[in-house]
Design a protein around this motif. Structure first.
Motif, PDB file in Angstrom:
ATOM      1  N   ASP A   1     -28.391 113.439  66.203  1.00 22.53           N
ATOM      2  CA  ASP A   1     -28.068 114.445  65.186  1.00 22.53           C
ATOM      3  C   ASP A   1     -26.711 115.088  65.492  1.00 22.53           C
ATOM      4  O   ASP A   1     -25.907 115.317  64.595  1.00 22.53           O
ATOM      5  CB  ASP A   1     -29.176 115.513  65.135  1.00 22.53           C
TER       6      ASP A   1
ATOM      7  N   ASP B   1     -25.072 121.793  64.776  1.00 17.29           N
ATOM      8  CA  ASP B   1     -26.301 121.464  65.507  1.00 17.29           C
ATOM      9  C   ASP B   1     -26.379 122.100  66.899  1.00 17.29           C
ATOM     10  O   ASP B   1     -27.021 121.561  67.783  1.00 17.29           O
ATOM     11  CB  ASP B   1     -26.416 119.918  65.630  1.00 17.29           C
TER      12      ASP B   1
ATOM     13  N   HIS C   1     -29.725 123.937  62.462  1.00 20.89           N
ATOM     14  CA  HIS C   1     -31.119 124.069  62.015  1.00 20.89           C
ATOM     15  C   HIS C   1     -32.014 124.654  63.105  1.00 20.89           C
ATOM     16  O   HIS C   1     -33.234 124.594  62.989  1.00 20.89           O
ATOM     17  CB  HIS C   1     -31.662 122.715  61.522  1.00 20.89           C
ATOM     18  N   HIS C   2     -31.406 125.190  64.168  1.00 19.97           N
ATOM     19  CA  HIS C   2     -32.207 125.814  65.219  1.00 19.97           C
ATOM     20  C   HIS C   2     -32.525 127.266  64.851  1.00 19.97           C
ATOM     21  O   HIS C   2     -31.606 128.071  64.705  1.00 19.97           O
ATOM     22  CB  HIS C   2     -31.455 125.814  66.554  1.00 19.97           C
TER      23      HIS C   2
ATOM     24  N   THR D   1     -29.581 118.630  61.396  1.00 20.20           N
ATOM     25  CA  THR D   1     -28.330 119.159  60.843  1.00 20.20           C
ATOM     26  C   THR D   1     -27.737 118.150  59.857  1.00 20.20           C
ATOM     27  O   THR D   1     -27.133 118.522  58.864  1.00 20.20           O
ATOM     28  CB  THR D   1     -27.354 119.480  61.995  1.00 20.20           C
TER      29      THR D   1
ATOM     30  N   ASP E   1     -33.544 112.783  64.644  1.00 20.29           N
ATOM     31  CA  ASP E   1     -34.106 114.129  64.804  1.00 20.29           C
ATOM     32  C   ASP E   1     -35.493 114.284  64.172  1.00 20.29           C
ATOM     33  O   ASP E   1     -36.175 115.278  64.421  1.00 20.29           O
ATOM     34  CB  ASP E   1     -33.151 115.195  64.236  1.00 20.29           C
TER      35      ASP E   1
HETATM   36 MN    MN Z   1     -30.554 118.618  65.591  1.00 18.13          MN
END
Ligand code: MN
Ligand code: 5GP
Length: 346
Positions: free
Chosen positions: A48, A105, A131-132, A151, A181
């Motif tokens: 990713d 990411d 996206h965390h 991401t 991912d």
């Molecule tokens: Mn990721």
């Protein structure tokens, strides 16, 4: 363009209002209006990270921009087949100035890597796309979508919705990002939208069979030799609900493995019936231990566990780097893991 006209000032980043994501239109405007870019992602890059970096690097190049793509580890051997992979380089020794820094990411600024951070001179705008859920929203334009499984999925939405370049090479990188991912579209974070995007990506002309073979059936033999050793060191706690193995530095050196070889081996532990939390401990050269954790149950939140050790990630996949010996760190983390699975009342 003055960055402050389109983004909150840096000192307002942590205010509640700034939890609103910058729109794709705002981000696209910045991409179109500036000339020089550096595209970054996290240390120990995965599919990713690198797929996202290369995809955006290629898109910016096609817009006629000056673009550098840096990663603390450069392009990993196992991802060297990705089209546009030659864009990725190690950060230079002397710092460079850019209009825009794009961090992709990467849950914390620090995880971009010390050498990468040192190589950035001045920058007018920092864009943070991730996206965390644990991302503290560093940057001027921030777009964090913790529902997105990768991401790469967010970047697909950005490129598509804003009519930015999205050719076969870019599509191939985004597919690599999303496929890796989501564990090949198997993890619970995989949504209907993920499959729609995958279908759209296939229509860009990519060969999913060849790409999957390059991603999942081209491992060096030393990786499987490493797996043999790790399985021999496998340990179970909490009546088999916690499974783990650890890799001493001396063993890694004997086998001649490189850091990228062990990525994904933790999946063998997660795949065992009854296991809720899987953990992998890797002794590093700097006196720290890399902790990698997976959970099969959101109630056993491994991000929360890793957070206690100054790491982060997602509920079902998280990590940390912890100071201490391999055995010490394993004991402390396993204790927390055992506690977490015991707290689940079925
Ligand atoms: Mn990721
Ligand atoms: P992995 O176990 O594959 O290295 O990482 C799993 C997830 O945890 C990834 O989403 C990664 O970004 C996050 N992660 C891994 N190590 C760290 C760390 O040291 N700090 C933080 N904040 N997140 C990490």
């Amino acid at each position: 363009m003055n960055a402050t006209t389109i983004a909150p000032a840096a000192d307002t980043i942590a205010s509640p209002a700034s939890l609103t994501n910058s729109t794709f239109a705002e981000i696209a405007q910045v991409l179109r209006r500036h000339d020089s870019f550096v595209v970054l992602s996290h240390v120990r890059p995965d599919g990713d990270a690198l797929g996202s970096q290369i995809a955006i690097g290629l898109a910016l190049q096609q817009l006629g921009k000056r673009v550098k793509v840096w990663n603390e580890e450069g392009l990993l051997e196992k991802f060297s087949f990705l089209p546009g992979g030659e864009l990725v380089s190690l950060p230079p020794n002397d710092s460079e100035d850019f209009d825009v820094v794009l961090a992709l990411d990467t849950a914390t600024r620090q995880r971009l890597g010390d050498n990468v951070l040192a190589a950035i001179g001045s920058a007018k705008v920092w864009i943070n796309i991730d996206h965390h859920p644990s991302n503290p929203r560093y940057g001027d334009l921030v777009h964090i979508d913790s529902i997105a499984p990768a991401t790469g999925q967010i970047l697909f939405e950005l490129l598509r919705s804003q009519d930015l370049p999205l050719d076969e090479a870019i599509a191939e990188n985004l597919f690599a990002a999303i496929s890796t991912d989501t564990g090949s579209f198997q993890y619970p974070n995989t949504t209907a939208r993920t499959f729609e995007i995958a279908a759209d990506i296939l229509r860009c002309g990519i060969d999913v069979g060849r790409l999957s073979q390059q991603l999942y059936e081209s491992y060096p033999r030393r990786r499987i030799e490493l797996l043999r050793v790790l399985l021999d060191r496998m340990r179970f706690d909490a009546d088999g609900k916690v499974a783990s193995f650890s890799l001493p530095l001396a063993t890694a050196n004997e086998l001649g493995v490189i850091p990228e070889d062990n990525e994904g081996l933790i999946d063998h532990l997660r795949a065992i019936e009854g296991v809720i939390i899987a953990a992998f401990f890797e002794e590093l050269e700097d006196g720290k231990v890399r902790v990698s954790m997976r959970s099969k149950d959101e109630r056993a939140d491994v991000c929360e566990i890793c957070f206690r050790f100054k790491g982060g990630g997602h509920k079902l996949a998280a990590g940390a780097r912890v100071l201490g010996t391999l055995d010490e760190v394993a004991e402390r983390v396993l204790e927390a893991a055992v506690e977490a699975v015991k707290a689940i009342n079925d």
